[in-house]
Design a protein around this motif. Structure first.
Motif, PDB file in Angstrom:
ATOM      1  N   ASP A  46       0.839  -1.218   0.000  1.00  0.00           N
ATOM      2  CA  ASP A  46       0.000   0.000   0.000  1.00  0.00           C
ATOM      3  C   ASP A  46       0.863   1.253   0.000  1.00  0.00           C
ATOM      4  OD1 ASP A  46      -2.255  -1.544  -0.045  1.00  0.00           O
ATOM      5  OD2 ASP A  46      -2.556  -1.494   2.147  1.00  0.00           O
ATOM      6  N   GLU A  47       1.897   1.257   0.821  1.00  0.00           N
ATOM      7  CA  GLU A  47       2.778   2.414   0.872  1.00  0.00           C
ATOM      8  C   GLU A  47       3.441   2.673  -0.473  1.00  0.00           C
ATOM      9  OE1 GLU A  47       5.523   1.758   3.991  1.00  0.00           O
ATOM     10  OE2 GLU A  47       4.038   2.037   5.615  1.00  0.00           O
ATOM     11  N   GLU A  48       3.848   1.589  -1.157  1.00  0.00           N
ATOM     12  CA  GLU A  48       4.478   1.752  -2.457  1.00  0.00           C
ATOM     13  C   GLU A  48       3.499   2.325  -3.477  1.00  0.00           C
ATOM     14  OE1 GLU A  48       7.769  -1.883  -2.096  1.00  0.00           O
ATOM     15  OE2 GLU A  48       6.050  -2.027  -3.473  1.00  0.00           O
ATOM     16  N   ARG A  49       2.217   1.896  -3.414  1.00  0.00           N
ATOM     17  CA  ARG A  49       1.204   2.433  -4.332  1.00  0.00           C
ATOM     18  C   ARG A  49       0.972   3.924  -4.061  1.00  0.00           C
ATOM     19  NH1 ARG A  49      -1.544  -2.376  -3.417  1.00  0.00           N
ATOM     20  NH2 ARG A  49      -2.947  -1.326  -1.937  1.00  0.00           N
ATOM     21  N   ARG A  50       0.882   4.286  -2.770  1.00  0.00           N
ATOM     22  CA  ARG A  50       0.673   5.707  -2.429  1.00  0.00           C
ATOM     23  C   ARG A  50       1.828   6.565  -2.917  1.00  0.00           C
ATOM     24  NH1 ARG A  50      -1.191   4.637   3.835  1.00  0.00           N
ATOM     25  NH2 ARG A  50      -3.239   3.658   3.329  1.00  0.00           N
ATOM     26  N   ALA A  51       3.042   6.062  -2.715  1.00  0.00           N
ATOM     27  CA  ALA A  51       4.209   6.828  -3.158  1.00  0.00           C
ATOM     28  C   ALA A  51       4.200   6.997  -4.669  1.00  0.00           C
ATOM     29  CB  ALA A  51       5.496   6.138  -2.704  1.00  0.00           C
ATOM     30  N   ALA A  52       3.814   5.937  -5.355  1.00  0.00           N
ATOM     31  CA  ALA A  52       3.771   6.014  -6.822  1.00  0.00           C
ATOM     32  C   ALA A  52       2.703   7.007  -7.269  1.00  0.00           C
ATOM     33  CB  ALA A  52       3.502   4.631  -7.398  1.00  0.00           C
ATOM     34  N   THR A  53       1.544   7.040  -6.564  1.00  0.00           N
ATOM     35  CA  THR A  53       0.464   7.988  -6.914  1.00  0.00           C
ATOM     36  C   THR A  53       0.909   9.426  -6.678  1.00  0.00           C
ATOM     37  OG1 THR A  53      -1.156   6.304  -6.296  1.00  0.00           O
ATOM     38  CG2 THR A  53      -1.930   8.569  -6.462  1.00  0.00           C
ATOM     39  N   LYS A  54       1.613   9.634  -5.553  1.00  0.00           N
ATOM     40  CA  LYS A  54       2.102  10.975  -5.219  1.00  0.00           C
ATOM     41  C   LYS A  54       3.095  11.478  -6.254  1.00  0.00           C
ATOM     42  CE  LYS A  54       4.127  13.600  -1.433  1.00  0.00           C
ATOM     43  NZ  LYS A  54       4.662  13.533  -0.050  1.00  0.00           N
TER      44      LYS A  54
END
Length: 293
Positions: free
Chosen positions: A274-282
């Motif tokens: 989840d953290e990796e997805r959020r970072a990618a979205t940001k």
């Protein structure tokens, strides 16, 4: 005068040679020699006189008649005979008969031609005896059949002065359909034996496991040792994480701890994803803002 003397000498010589020649002819006919394995049956004026040999002997020419016999072992190759067995199966069987002359007088006096008589008797006896047995016995009991055939032939040829020394069934030819049936039967027998062996192995294994369970019940420490050995075997694969408590715990507790640890690891992996997805979205949002400017 001299001519008369010469003629007289020639006549005397001729008169001397003629008797000598006759004597030599008579001796050549009277002297007989036979080998070690031969015998001679003598008939004097049509009546049986005796058996001579081996070696040298004398006969009376013109008066005596001789018949030579061989005492060695003879073989008869019995041609293939079509035999219908007791269970109504048609087969072709051939055999080899071994015999020898033991009484030359009987072999000449009692039977016209002992070789032909023995050969025909062998063929008839072969069909009669094999027609009284079943196919399975014909294929599996050849030694007994050989002895039985020998006894029957020897009994019938004994009055002829013939001794049957051996009988051998050489070949049994079956129809193609019967060969397939026998092959199926053999395959079924092997399948039956394999299933029986497998079932017996399962039975023996179940008995052994039952005995082991009783021993574990009586001695709990043995069960714990077995558990540790199982854990050692699992650890060799290096694909699982197994946590064992220091205190005495059952196998169920160990399994529960292992499952909980696996769930925790799964949750951590999910949070990290989840953290990796959020970072990618940001990052993608920042790139879009930069492009607008």
């Amino acid at each position: 005068m001299k001519t008369n003397n010469i003629q007289g000498v020639h006549l005397d010589l001729f008169n001397t040679l003629i008797p000598l020649f006759i004597v030599l002819v008579i001796l050549s006919q009277a002297i007989k020699i036979v080998r070690e394995y031969e015998r001679v049956v003598i008939f004097r004026l049509g009546r049986f006189s005796g058996v001579k040999g081996p070696g040298i002997f004398f006969i009376i020419p013109i008066i005596d008649r001789v018949m030579l016999l061989d005492l060695r072992v003879f073989t008869i190759d019995v041609a293939k005979q079509v035999v219908i067995t007791k269970d109504n199966v048609s087969v072709e069987v051939d055999a080899v008969i071994y015999y020898r002359v033991v009484d030359p007088a009987k072999a000449i006096i009692q039977v016209e031609n002992y070789r032909v008589a023995t050969s025909l008797l062998s063929q008839t006896t072969l069909r009669d005896v094999l027609g009284q047995i079943e196919l399975d016995d014909l294929l599996s009991k050849r030694d007994e059949l050989n002895k039985k055939l020998q006894e029957i032939l020897d009994k019938h040829t004994d009055p002829w002065g013939i001794k049957v020394t051996a009988v051998t069934l050489r070949d049994v030819s079956l129809p193609e359909s019967m060969r397939r049936a026998i092959a199926k039967q053999a395959e079924s027998e092997r399948e039956k034996r394999s299933r029986i062996i497998l079932a017996d192995g399962e039975f023996q294994a179940s008995k052994t496991m039952t005995d082991a369970a009783r021993l574990y019940e009586e001695v709990p420490a043995a069960l714990k040792l077995r558990e540790l050995q199982t854990l050692v075997d699992i650890a060799r694969e290096k694909t699982l994480i197994v946590v064992t408590p220091s205190s005495d715990a059952g196998t169920g507790s160990v399994a529960g701890l292992t499952a909980a640890l696996n769930r925790e690891l799964s949750e951590r992996e999910a949070d990290r994803a989840d953290e990796e997805r959020r970072a990618a979205t940001k990052d993608s949002s920042l790139d879009s803002i930069r492009l607008r400017r």
